[in-house]
Design a protein around this motif. Structure first.
Motif, PDB file in Angstrom:
ATOM      1  N   THR A  62       0.860  -1.564  -0.057  1.00 52.97           N
ATOM      2  CA  THR A  62      -0.102   0.024   0.060  1.00 52.97           C
ATOM      3  C   THR A  62       0.776   1.601  -0.156  1.00 52.97           C
ATOM      4  OG1 THR A  62      -1.768  -1.096   1.822  1.00 52.97           O
ATOM      5  CG2 THR A  62      -1.864   1.000   1.241  1.00 52.97           C
ATOM      6  N   ALA A  63       2.147   1.063   0.411  1.00 49.38           N
ATOM      7  CA  ALA A  63       2.497   2.685   1.020  1.00 49.38           C
ATOM      8  C   ALA A  63       3.286   2.618  -0.226  1.00 49.38           C
ATOM      9  CB  ALA A  63       3.734   1.933   1.900  1.00 49.38           C
ATOM     10  N   GLY A  64       3.855   1.632  -1.101  1.00 50.72           N
ATOM     11  CA  GLY A  64       4.612   1.737  -2.646  1.00 50.72           C
ATOM     12  C   GLY A  64       3.719   2.083  -3.701  1.00 50.72           C
ATOM     13  N   THR A  65       1.905   1.660  -3.037  1.00 45.42           N
ATOM     14  CA  THR A  65       1.500   2.027  -4.669  1.00 45.42           C
ATOM     15  C   THR A  65       1.179   3.546  -4.360  1.00 45.42           C
ATOM     16  OG1 THR A  65       0.110  -0.041  -4.399  1.00 45.42           O
ATOM     17  CG2 THR A  65      -1.177   1.859  -4.981  1.00 45.42           C
ATOM     18  N   ALA A  66       0.409   3.767  -2.984  1.00 47.56           N
ATOM     19  CA  ALA A  66       0.400   5.547  -2.737  1.00 47.56           C
ATOM     20  C   ALA A  66       1.762   6.078  -2.781  1.00 47.56           C
ATOM     21  CB  ALA A  66       0.864   5.461  -0.551  1.00 47.56           C
ATOM     22  N   GLY A  67       2.959   5.507  -2.834  1.00 44.39           N
ATOM     23  CA  GLY A  67       4.078   6.628  -3.738  1.00 44.39           C
ATOM     24  C   GLY A  67       3.950   6.488  -4.939  1.00 44.39           C
ATOM     25  N   GLN A  68       3.138   5.807  -5.590  1.00 48.28           N
ATOM     26  CA  GLN A  68       3.153   5.120  -7.000  1.00 48.28           C
ATOM     27  C   GLN A  68       2.446   7.018  -7.394  1.00 48.28           C
ATOM     28  OE1 GLN A  68       2.843   2.076  -8.491  1.00 48.28           O
ATOM     29  NE2 GLN A  68       5.124   1.305  -8.441  1.00 48.28           N
ATOM     30  N   ALA A  69       1.023   6.764  -6.603  1.00 47.58           N
ATOM     31  CA  ALA A  69       0.206   7.698  -6.920  1.00 47.58           C
ATOM     32  C   ALA A  69       0.559   9.609  -6.851  1.00 47.58           C
ATOM     33  CB  ALA A  69      -0.717   7.453  -5.895  1.00 47.58           C
ATOM     34  N   GLN A  71       3.906  10.659  -7.481  1.00 48.22           N
ATOM     35  CA  GLN A  71       4.416  10.391  -8.356  1.00 48.22           C
ATOM     36  C   GLN A  71       3.915  10.333  -9.336  1.00 48.22           C
ATOM     37  OE1 GLN A  71       7.701   7.104  -8.360  1.00 48.22           O
ATOM     38  NE2 GLN A  71       8.656   8.121  -6.626  1.00 48.22           N
ATOM     39  N   THR A  72       2.687   9.842  -9.428  1.00 48.44           N
ATOM     40  CA  THR A  72       1.736  10.125 -10.686  1.00 48.44           C
ATOM     41  C   THR A  72       1.502  11.191 -10.677  1.00 48.44           C
ATOM     42  OG1 THR A  72       1.315   7.657 -11.256  1.00 48.44           O
ATOM     43  CG2 THR A  72      -0.084   8.894 -11.627  1.00 48.44           C
ATOM     44  N   ALA A  73       0.780  11.513  -9.425  1.00 50.31           N
ATOM     45  CA  ALA A  73      -0.305  13.176  -9.304  1.00 50.31           C
ATOM     46  C   ALA A  73       0.883  14.061  -9.327  1.00 50.31           C
ATOM     47  CB  ALA A  73      -0.565  13.283  -8.182  1.00 50.31           C
ATOM     48  N   ALA A  74       2.126  13.960  -9.116  1.00 45.74           N
ATOM     49  CA  ALA A  74       3.495  15.188  -9.524  1.00 45.74           C
ATOM     50  C   ALA A  74       3.529  15.338 -11.117  1.00 45.74           C
ATOM     51  CB  ALA A  74       4.616  14.829  -8.517  1.00 45.74           C
TER      52      ALA A  74
END
Length: 146
Positions: A62-69, A71-74
């Protein structure tokens, strides 16, 4: 003979032996249940450990997915910012061009007038030339009298 009951707080031998037999019988009767409870406790501890590991794994994912989210948002925000900058640059260029046209409106009007005049004169000359009949050199020289 039996013991004298000089100490009333002390149990008699028969009571003690009956209590011991009851404890042994209870122990034997509850031994399978006790073993099953021990197994269940071990199994539940193992299951709890597996659930804890699964929760850790899920939290990590979940933390990895949140990090990817994030990055995608950025990246999306950056792309949006670049689009706004490009659009504002195009709007500024259009405004600059419009201001140049407005500030030099007399020159623009004169250029448009000269261009229309040249176009009209050219089309008139071409039309006149196309409408003429082919005459010989003497007729052209005399203006069509001969």
């Amino acid at each position: 003979m039996s013991e004298p009951n000089s100490k009333p707080s002390r149990d008699s031998a028969a009571t003690r032996s009956t209590a011991a037999k009851a404890r042994r019988t209870a122990g034997k009767a509850t031994a399978p249940a006790s073993k099953a409870a021990d197994k269940a406790a071990a199994t539940s501890a193992d299951t709890a450990s597996k659930a804890k590991d699964a929760a850790k794994d899920t939290a990590g994912r979940t933390a990895g997915t949140a990090g990817q989210a994030v990055q995608t948002a950025a990246r999306s925000v950056d792309a949006g910012r670049q689009a706004v900058v490009a659009a504002s640059g195009q709007a500024a260029a259009l405004a600059r061009t419009a201001w140049t046209v407005i500030s030099h409106r007399r020159l623009v009007a004169a250029g448009v007038g000269a261009g229309l005049t040249a176009l009209s004169a050219t089309s008139y000359a071409v039309g006149r030339r196309a409408g003429r009949c082919a005459h010989g050199p003497i007729t052209r020289l005399t203006g069509g009298r001969i």
